[in-house]
Design a protein around this motif. Structure first.
Motif, mmCIF file in Angstrom:
data_model
loop_
_atom_site.group_PDB
_atom_site.id
_atom_site.type_symbol
_atom_site.label_atom_id
_atom_site.label_comp_id
_atom_site.label_asym_id
_atom_site.label_seq_id
_atom_site.Cartn_x
_atom_site.Cartn_y
_atom_site.Cartn_z
ATOM 1 N N GLN A 294 -37.717 24.924 76.231
ATOM 2 C CA GLN A 294 -36.836 24.606 76.874
ATOM 3 C C GLN A 294 -36.663 25.061 78.203
ATOM 4 O OE1 GLN A 294 -33.034 24.723 74.779
ATOM 5 N NE2 GLN A 294 -34.060 24.001 72.773
ATOM 6 N N ASP A 295 -35.617 24.451 79.058
ATOM 7 C CA ASP A 295 -35.367 25.023 80.383
ATOM 8 C C ASP A 295 -33.773 25.492 80.768
ATOM 9 O OD1 ASP A 295 -36.193 25.830 82.957
ATOM 10 O OD2 ASP A 295 -35.920 23.546 83.726
ATOM 11 N N ILE A 296 -33.543 26.252 80.033
ATOM 12 C CA ILE A 296 -32.146 26.969 80.352
ATOM 13 C C ILE A 296 -32.258 27.651 81.304
ATOM 14 C CG2 ILE A 296 -31.449 26.466 77.737
ATOM 15 C CD1 ILE A 296 -31.363 29.487 77.575
ATOM 16 N N LYS A 297 -30.726 27.845 82.054
ATOM 17 C CA LYS A 297 -30.858 28.640 83.470
ATOM 18 C C LYS A 297 -30.022 29.766 83.022
ATOM 19 C CE LYS A 297 -32.519 25.275 85.830
ATOM 20 N NZ LYS A 297 -34.113 25.236 85.470
ATOM 21 N N ALA A 298 -29.203 29.993 81.906
ATOM 22 C CA ALA A 298 -28.207 31.033 81.945
ATOM 23 C C ALA A 298 -27.913 30.971 80.330
ATOM 24 C CB ALA A 298 -26.966 30.972 82.561
ATOM 25 N N ILE A 299 -27.649 32.183 79.865
ATOM 26 C CA ILE A 299 -27.027 32.464 78.485
ATOM 27 C C ILE A 299 -25.527 32.893 78.327
ATOM 28 C CG2 ILE A 299 -27.389 34.153 76.366
ATOM 29 C CD1 ILE A 299 -30.462 34.300 77.420
ATOM 30 N N ASN A 300 -24.825 32.280 77.637
ATOM 31 C CA ASN A 300 -23.589 32.788 77.060
ATOM 32 C C ASN A 300 -23.433 33.914 76.520
ATOM 33 O OD1 ASN A 300 -20.914 32.811 76.567
ATOM 34 N ND2 ASN A 300 -20.663 30.847 75.882
ATOM 35 N N TRP A 301 -23.387 35.015 76.999
ATOM 36 C CA TRP A 301 -23.499 36.274 76.208
ATOM 37 C C TRP A 301 -22.331 36.629 75.582
ATOM 38 C CZ3 TRP A 301 -27.948 38.066 75.118
ATOM 39 C CH2 TRP A 301 -28.737 37.808 76.014
ATOM 40 N N GLU A 302 -21.306 35.758 75.554
ATOM 41 C CA GLU A 302 -20.173 35.828 74.834
ATOM 42 C C GLU A 302 -19.978 35.439 73.501
ATOM 43 O OE1 GLU A 302 -16.808 34.019 76.927
ATOM 44 O OE2 GLU A 302 -17.030 35.253 78.642
ATOM 45 N N ARG A 303 -21.334 34.833 73.046
ATOM 46 C CA ARG A 303 -21.546 34.470 71.738
ATOM 47 C C ARG A 303 -22.579 35.311 70.950
ATOM 48 N NH1 ARG A 303 -17.341 31.641 70.743
ATOM 49 N NH2 ARG A 303 -18.367 31.084 68.820
ATOM 50 N N ARG A 304 -22.231 35.572 69.679
ATOM 51 C CA ARG A 304 -23.112 36.768 68.830
ATOM 52 C C ARG A 304 -24.550 36.062 68.709
ATOM 53 N NH1 ARG A 304 -22.003 41.035 64.692
ATOM 54 N NH2 ARG A 304 -24.213 41.185 64.282
ATOM 55 N N SER A 305 -24.622 34.934 68.522
ATOM 56 C CA SER A 305 -25.974 34.157 68.474
ATOM 57 C C SER A 305 -26.610 34.599 69.418
ATOM 58 C CB SER A 305 -25.596 32.847 68.212
ATOM 59 O OG SER A 305 -25.171 31.997 69.358
ATOM 60 N N TRP A 306 -26.486 34.591 70.570
ATOM 61 C CA TRP A 306 -27.394 34.976 71.876
ATOM 62 C C TRP A 306 -28.096 36.443 71.838
ATOM 63 C CZ3 TRP A 306 -30.362 31.611 74.278
ATOM 64 C CH2 TRP A 306 -29.708 30.509 74.565
ATOM 65 N N TRP A 307 -26.920 37.233 71.280
ATOM 66 C CA TRP A 307 -27.271 38.868 71.257
ATOM 67 C C TRP A 307 -28.448 38.970 69.878
ATOM 68 C CZ3 TRP A 307 -26.448 42.251 74.672
ATOM 69 C CH2 TRP A 307 -25.430 42.135 75.476
ATOM 70 N N ASP A 308 -27.922 37.918 68.755
ATOM 71 C CA ASP A 308 -28.838 38.112 67.616
ATOM 72 C C ASP A 308 -30.213 37.659 67.960
ATOM 73 O OD1 ASP A 308 -26.955 39.242 65.907
ATOM 74 O OD2 ASP A 308 -26.129 37.338 65.287
ATOM 75 N N TRP A 309 -30.505 36.364 68.729
ATOM 76 C CA TRP A 309 -31.723 35.818 69.237
ATOM 77 C C TRP A 309 -32.468 36.826 69.882
ATOM 78 C CZ3 TRP A 309 -34.713 34.785 72.995
ATOM 79 C CH2 TRP A 309 -36.031 34.096 72.660
ATOM 80 N N ALA A 310 -31.750 37.381 70.850
ATOM 81 C CA ALA A 310 -32.660 38.319 71.790
ATOM 82 C C ALA A 310 -32.866 39.458 70.929
ATOM 83 C CB ALA A 310 -31.666 38.903 72.880
ATOM 84 N N HIS A 311 -32.212 40.137 70.321
ATOM 85 C CA HIS A 311 -32.762 41.200 69.391
ATOM 86 C C HIS A 311 -33.899 41.009 68.679
ATOM 87 C CE1 HIS A 311 -31.907 43.898 65.743
ATOM 88 N NE2 HIS A 311 -32.026 44.626 66.658
#
Length: 108
Positions: free
Chosen positions: A80-97
């Motif tokens: 994909q080509d996203i520009k930013a992440i919404n770090w206010e959502r746990r799903s992003w922390w889980d994915w990054a982890h």
């Protein structure tokens, strides 16, 4: 209003969002219980976030720097080509982890 109370504490905002997804403020029976749950959620997130910051080589709390590391990894992994992440959502922390741990295990 609760997010204003959390201020710049991104993990508190994540914990609030997670709790708010589970219930509505008008249905909170006990504010004392709610704030205890909030503290527990935030504590759980600390360990997850600490690992994400450490594995990405970013100083704790530097969300913009974290974006600079994780966005390219996500784009490459997901095509994909996203520009930013919404770090206010746990799903992003889980994915990054999970993704960073996978990278470490592949490198070992």
């Amino acid at each position: 209003m609760l997010k204003q109370v959390a201020g710049q504490d991104i993990l508190m905002i994540v914990a609030l969002n997670e709790l708010m997804d589970q219930l509505t403020v008008t249905r909170i029976n006990s504010w004392e219980t709610f704030f205890k749950q909030l503290a527990i959620k935030r504590t759980e997130l600390e360990s997850l976030a600490d690992t994400v910051y450490e594995l990405s080589g970013v100083s704790p709390g530097a969300v913009e720097d974290l974006d600079a590391v994780i966005v390219p990894l996500y784009n490459e992994a997901k095509g994909q080509d996203i520009k930013a992440i919404n770090w206010e959502r746990r799903s992003w922390w889980d994915w990054a982890h999970n993704h960073l741990l996978e990278q470490v295990s592949k490198a070992a």
